[in-house]
Scaffold this active site. Structure first.
Site, PDB file in Angstrom:
ATOM      1  N   ASP A 184      -4.651  14.993 -11.356  1.00  0.00           N
ATOM      2  CA  ASP A 184      -4.885  14.141 -10.395  1.00  0.00           C
ATOM      3  C   ASP A 184      -6.822  14.769 -10.167  1.00  0.00           C
ATOM      4  OD1 ASP A 184      -5.468  14.285  -7.332  1.00  0.00           O
ATOM      5  OD2 ASP A 184      -4.285  14.645  -6.389  1.00  0.00           O
ATOM      6  N   LYS A 187     -10.199   8.626  -0.559  1.00  0.00           N
ATOM      7  CA  LYS A 187     -10.965   9.760  -0.935  1.00  0.00           C
ATOM      8  C   LYS A 187     -12.269   9.074  -1.497  1.00  0.00           C
ATOM      9  CE  LYS A 187      -7.494  12.749   0.329  1.00  0.00           C
ATOM     10  NZ  LYS A 187      -7.009  12.151   1.790  1.00  0.00           N
ATOM     11  N   ARG A 218       3.468  -9.519  -3.895  1.00  0.00           N
ATOM     12  CA  ARG A 218       3.774  -7.447  -4.357  1.00  0.00           C
ATOM     13  C   ARG A 218       3.645  -7.787  -5.677  1.00  0.00           C
ATOM     14  NH1 ARG A 218       9.261  -7.160  -4.823  1.00  0.00           N
ATOM     15  NH2 ARG A 218       9.974  -7.897  -3.191  1.00  0.00           N
TER      16      ARG A 218
HETATM   17  N1  PLP Z   1      -4.195  14.333  -4.033  1.00  0.00           N
HETATM   18  C1  PLP Z   1      -5.704  14.537  -3.354  1.00  0.00           C
HETATM   19  C2  PLP Z   1      -6.322  15.790  -3.909  1.00  0.00           C
HETATM   20  C3  PLP Z   1      -5.615  14.286  -1.885  1.00  0.00           C
HETATM   21  O1  PLP Z   1      -6.189  15.742  -1.729  1.00  0.00           O
HETATM   22  C4  PLP Z   1      -4.807  13.761  -1.795  1.00  0.00           C
HETATM   23  C5  PLP Z   1      -4.726  14.262   0.182  1.00  0.00           C
HETATM   24  O2  PLP Z   1      -5.424  14.186   0.715  1.00  0.00           O
HETATM   25  C6  PLP Z   1      -3.373  13.068  -2.118  1.00  0.00           C
HETATM   26  C7  PLP Z   1      -3.592  13.615  -3.438  1.00  0.00           C
HETATM   27  C8  PLP Z   1      -2.928  12.078  -1.877  1.00  0.00           C
HETATM   28  O3  PLP Z   1      -3.368  10.730  -2.001  1.00  0.00           O
HETATM   29  P1  PLP Z   1      -2.923  10.275   0.115  1.00  0.00           P
HETATM   30  O4  PLP Z   1      -3.365  10.812   0.873  1.00  0.00           O
HETATM   31  O5  PLP Z   1      -3.795   8.925  -0.150  1.00  0.00           O
HETATM   32  O6  PLP Z   1      -1.683  10.251   0.047  1.00  0.00           O
END
Ligand code: PLP
Length: 379
Positions: free
Chosen positions: A176, A201, A52
């Site tokens: 993000d 993704k 961890r």
């Molecule tokens: N940020 C974006 C732009 C996303 O599309 C997503 C999920 O679809 C996330 C964050 C969250 O990621 P996770 O589903 O891996 O927790």
């Protein structure tokens, strides 16, 4: 050659990917051991004590992600929202966060339903409007969370302008970068302090692993706090998850560019289709963020959305008819996905009910267009 001087294609393939020191294996071994032997003097001879706290596969992935974004360090998590949660948890109750009002709905829900009860103050603001962000600042503001391109309307926020506002107010900024990937957008070059990814993704790229990451521009007290939370709150990815994401990263540049080329062709097809009302894709000259995206990105990505003239029924009917696209949420995999977004987001959605979101894959664009064409005949 210095790693930092390498092109992004080379970084994708090589960062974090050195042959295994013990066996010379090219593909890294997966270290499932949860614990590591101490020396007779109580030391940890290889630097690992407990999985961890640190694991060899996670370290490889983190060094790859830091290199990809040109950051100082990266921290890997078990999902994108776990990565986001860690950033927010590094703040204190009473602190104020400004978040893009069209950020991924799961991040908004996390802020609204989990972190507001934890006494974090949150304002959802149109970050495309820098003036609105400036106005939303309070003495308690500690962080501005930007998602660009945004989800699902692909709106473009001016990162440089937001960074300027934030620096004057001594507030941290996070981008993000999930939709754009480090291949198409370099948030640190525009003054952002932190980059967040859902590695589920494009980084993973094959719809078979969940993961998340935070990359920090500099190492400082805040990044130390993130590191503490990573190991003490424990939302870490498994060694196999790290291995899968690292493998995905090696082909990221090939996939995202092929996918973006397909998306551009599909966007042009949709613009000309009589059943379609509006197409949201920053590569289109008609997109309000096109000029900014052209300056701020080096490619427009592979996510797009569109609205149907026939309303929600037409959107649902078209999505029901696809044969090659898969009806599913998520994005960034090699296969093309399509979804009626509002019904996925639930009752608190701001997404237009006639909107369809598409994650474009690496199939041949002609086949994808033919499939959309026959599906839209139902609209
Ligand atoms: N940020 C974006 C732009 C996303 O599309 C997503 C999920 O679809 C996330 C964050 C969250 O990621 P996770 O589903 O891996 O927790």
């Amino acid at each position: 050659m210095q790693k930092s001087a390498a092109h992004i294609e080379t970084v994708c393939v090589h960062a974090g990917h050195a042959p295994d020191a013990a066996t010379a294996a090219i593909s890294p071994p997966i270290h499932l051991s949860t614990t590591f032997e101490r020396g007779p003097d109580g030391s940890y001879p290889k630097g690992f004590s407990y999985t961890r706290a640190a694991n060899p596969n996670r370290m490889q992935l983190e060094s790859c992600l830091a290199a990809l974004e040109g950051g100082s360090e990266a921290l890997a998590f078990s999902s994108g929202v776990a990565a986001a949660m860690t950033v927010f948890q590094a703040l204190k109750p009473g602190d104020h966060v400004i978040c893009s009002q069209d950020a991924y709905h799961g991040i908004q829900r996390l802020l609204r339903d989990v972190l507001r009860p934890w006494q974090l103050q949150v304002s959802f603001v149109d970050t495309v409007d820098t003036g609105a962000v400036h106005k939303a600042l309070t003495p308690a503001t500690k962080l501005i969370w930007v998602e660009t391109p945004s989800n699902p309307l692909l709106r473009i926020t001016d990162m440089g302008a937001i960074a300027e506002v934030a620096q004057r107010a001594q507030v941290l900024t996070v981008c993000d970068n999930t939709f754009a990937t480090p291949v198409l957008q370099r948030p640190f070059d525009h003054g952002m302090d932190l980059i967040m990814h859902s590695a589920t993704k494009y980084l993973g790229g094959h719809s078979d692993v969940a993961g998340g990451a935070i990359v920090t521009r500099t190492s400082n007290a805040f990044s130390e706090r993130l590191r503490l939370l990573q190991s003490e709150a424990g939302a870490v990815p498994s060694p196999f998850d790290c291995w899968l994401i690292l493998r995905g990263a090696a082909t990221l540049h090939l996939r995202i560019r092929a996918q973006a080329d397909n998306a551009a062709r599909i966007a042009r097809f949709l613009v000309a289709h009589k059943a379609v009302d509006q197409v949201f894709y920053p590569g289109l000259e008609s997109h309000p963020g096109h000029a900014l995206a052209s300056r701020q990105m080096c490619g427009f990505g592979a996510m797009l959305s569109f609205t149907l003239r026939g309303g929600q029924d037409a959107a649902m009917r078209s999505v029901a008819k696809v044969k090659l696209f898969t009806r599913a949420t998520s994005l960034g995999g090699v296969e093309s996905l399509i979804e009626h977004r509002a019904s996925m987001e639930g009752p608190d959605t701001r997404t237009p009910t006639n909107l369809v979101r598409v994650s474009v894959g690496v199939e041949h664009a002609d086949d994808l267009i033919a499939d959309l064409g026959q599906a839209l005949a139902a609209a």
